[in-house]
Write a protein that holds these residues in place. Sequence first.
Motif, PDB file in Angstrom:
ATOM      1  N   ALA A  70       0.844  -1.202   0.000  1.00 36.85           N
ATOM      2  CA  ALA A  70       0.000   0.000   0.000  1.00 36.85           C
ATOM      3  C   ALA A  70       0.879   1.253   0.000  1.00 36.85           C
ATOM      4  O   ALA A  70       2.027   1.227   0.439  1.00 36.85           O
ATOM      5  CB  ALA A  70      -0.905   0.003   1.223  1.00 36.85           C
ATOM      6  N   ASN A  71       0.318   2.348  -0.472  1.00 37.24           N
ATOM      7  CA  ASN A  71       1.018   3.629  -0.470  1.00 37.24           C
ATOM      8  C   ASN A  71       1.019   4.233   0.927  1.00 37.24           C
ATOM      9  O   ASN A  71       0.129   4.008   1.714  1.00 37.24           O
ATOM     10  CB  ASN A  71       0.352   4.607  -1.437  1.00 37.24           C
ATOM     11  N   GLY A  72       2.041   5.033   1.207  1.00 39.72           N
ATOM     12  CA  GLY A  72       2.151   5.731   2.483  1.00 39.72           C
ATOM     13  C   GLY A  72       3.045   6.938   2.301  1.00 39.72           C
ATOM     14  O   GLY A  72       3.156   7.482   1.211  1.00 39.72           O
ATOM     15  N   THR A  73       3.738   7.344   3.359  1.00 38.20           N
ATOM     16  CA  THR A  73       4.694   8.443   3.251  1.00 38.20           C
ATOM     17  C   THR A  73       5.959   7.927   2.584  1.00 38.20           C
ATOM     18  O   THR A  73       6.231   6.729   2.581  1.00 38.20           O
ATOM     19  CB  THR A  73       5.049   8.992   4.644  1.00 38.20           C
ATOM     20  N   HIS A  74       6.752   8.817   2.018  1.00 29.84           N
ATOM     21  CA  HIS A  74       7.953   8.395   1.289  1.00 29.84           C
ATOM     22  C   HIS A  74       8.868   7.558   2.174  1.00 29.84           C
ATOM     23  O   HIS A  74       9.314   6.482   1.783  1.00 29.84           O
ATOM     24  CB  HIS A  74       8.698   9.620   0.746  1.00 29.84           C
ATOM     25  N   LYS A  75       9.148   8.012   3.399  1.00 31.37           N
ATOM     26  CA  LYS A  75      10.026   7.258   4.303  1.00 31.37           C
ATOM     27  C   LYS A  75       9.387   5.933   4.688  1.00 31.37           C
ATOM     28  O   LYS A  75      10.043   4.899   4.710  1.00 31.37           O
ATOM     29  CB  LYS A  75      10.340   8.084   5.536  1.00 31.37           C
ATOM     30  N   GLY A  76       8.080   5.966   4.958  1.00 30.34           N
ATOM     31  CA  GLY A  76       7.369   4.742   5.304  1.00 30.34           C
ATOM     32  C   GLY A  76       7.326   3.767   4.142  1.00 30.34           C
ATOM     33  O   GLY A  76       7.392   2.552   4.338  1.00 30.34           O
ATOM     34  N   GLU A  77       7.231   4.292   2.935  1.00 31.61           N
ATOM     35  CA  GLU A  77       7.199   3.431   1.756  1.00 31.61           C
ATOM     36  C   GLU A  77       8.534   2.716   1.571  1.00 31.61           C
ATOM     37  O   GLU A  77       8.568   1.515   1.269  1.00 31.61           O
ATOM     38  CB  GLU A  77       6.851   4.255   0.516  1.00 31.61           C
ATOM     39  N   THR A  78       9.628   3.420   1.782  1.00 31.13           N
ATOM     40  CA  THR A  78      10.939   2.792   1.667  1.00 31.13           C
ATOM     41  C   THR A  78      11.092   1.693   2.714  1.00 31.13           C
ATOM     42  O   THR A  78      11.596   0.608   2.412  1.00 31.13           O
ATOM     43  CB  THR A  78      12.058   3.844   1.803  1.00 31.13           C
ATOM     44  N   SER A  79      10.640   1.933   3.913  1.00 31.35           N
ATOM     45  CA  SER A  79      10.696   0.913   4.969  1.00 31.35           C
ATOM     46  C   SER A  79       9.856  -0.302   4.597  1.00 31.35           C
ATOM     47  O   SER A  79      10.261  -1.439   4.837  1.00 31.35           O
ATOM     48  CB  SER A  79      10.199   1.484   6.300  1.00 31.35           C
ATOM     49  N   GLN A  80       8.689  -0.068   4.012  1.00 33.71           N
ATOM     50  CA  GLN A  80       7.843  -1.175   3.569  1.00 33.71           C
ATOM     51  C   GLN A  80       8.561  -2.011   2.512  1.00 33.71           C
ATOM     52  O   GLN A  80       8.491  -3.244   2.526  1.00 33.71           O
ATOM     53  CB  GLN A  80       6.535  -0.657   2.968  1.00 33.71           C
ATOM     54  N   LEU A  81       9.245  -1.343   1.600  1.00 39.00           N
ATOM     55  CA  LEU A  81       9.963  -2.052   0.538  1.00 39.00           C
ATOM     56  C   LEU A  81      11.132  -2.862   1.106  1.00 39.00           C
ATOM     57  O   LEU A  81      11.361  -3.997   0.691  1.00 39.00           O
ATOM     58  CB  LEU A  81      10.451  -1.071  -0.522  1.00 39.00           C
ATOM     59  N   TRP A  88      13.304  -8.153   2.442  1.00 39.90           N
ATOM     60  CA  TRP A  88      13.831  -9.044   3.475  1.00 39.90           C
ATOM     61  C   TRP A  88      12.940 -10.288   3.620  1.00 39.90           C
ATOM     62  O   TRP A  88      13.440 -11.408   3.703  1.00 39.90           O
ATOM     63  CB  TRP A  88      13.939  -8.297   4.797  1.00 39.90           C
ATOM     64  N   THR A  89      11.638 -10.091   3.617  1.00 36.97           N
ATOM     65  CA  THR A  89      10.694 -11.207   3.712  1.00 36.97           C
ATOM     66  C   THR A  89      10.843 -12.134   2.506  1.00 36.97           C
ATOM     67  O   THR A  89      10.860 -13.357   2.644  1.00 36.97           O
ATOM     68  CB  THR A  89       9.248 -10.683   3.811  1.00 36.97           C
ATOM     69  N   SER A  90      10.978 -11.556   1.333  1.00 37.94           N
ATOM     70  CA  SER A  90      11.145 -12.337   0.115  1.00 37.94           C
ATOM     71  C   SER A  90      12.408 -13.198   0.173  1.00 37.94           C
ATOM     72  O   SER A  90      12.395 -14.379  -0.198  1.00 37.94           O
ATOM     73  CB  SER A  90      11.195 -11.394  -1.088  1.00 37.94           C
ATOM     74  N   LEU A  91      13.497 -12.618   0.654  1.00 38.59           N
ATOM     75  CA  LEU A  91      14.746 -13.374   0.779  1.00 38.59           C
ATOM     76  C   LEU A  91      14.607 -14.517   1.777  1.00 38.59           C
ATOM     77  O   LEU A  91      15.079 -15.628   1.543  1.00 38.59           O
ATOM     78  CB  LEU A  91      15.884 -12.442   1.213  1.00 38.59           C
TER      79      LEU A  91
END
Length: 104
Positions: A73-84, A89-92
Amino acid sequence: RRLRHLAEDCGLEIEGLEEASLLLLRFECAIRSLPFAVLLDRQELSTCLLAVALWDVLPHSELRRELRHWGLANGTHKGETSQLVDALWTSLAEARRVPVRRFA
């Protein structure tokens, strides 16, 4: 491959990451407080750092496209980077069949 093209479009210098030693890459993760410092594969680690560096400089519209690519989902720029970072990390972890607890 997709990350490399995006990085080139944003003018990011990627040769330094691709040629850096494992120790240097792990140090870079540690100073950025990224979870990837435990990785033992230099190529995988440099790809993770490239992704994070790219997400830091992407225009917001491109960052939102990355979020959609990862199903987030979309969020704030800093929050979006943390989500990514969390999604990567989860994918790995899942690729290694390490159980991962997802929080909604």
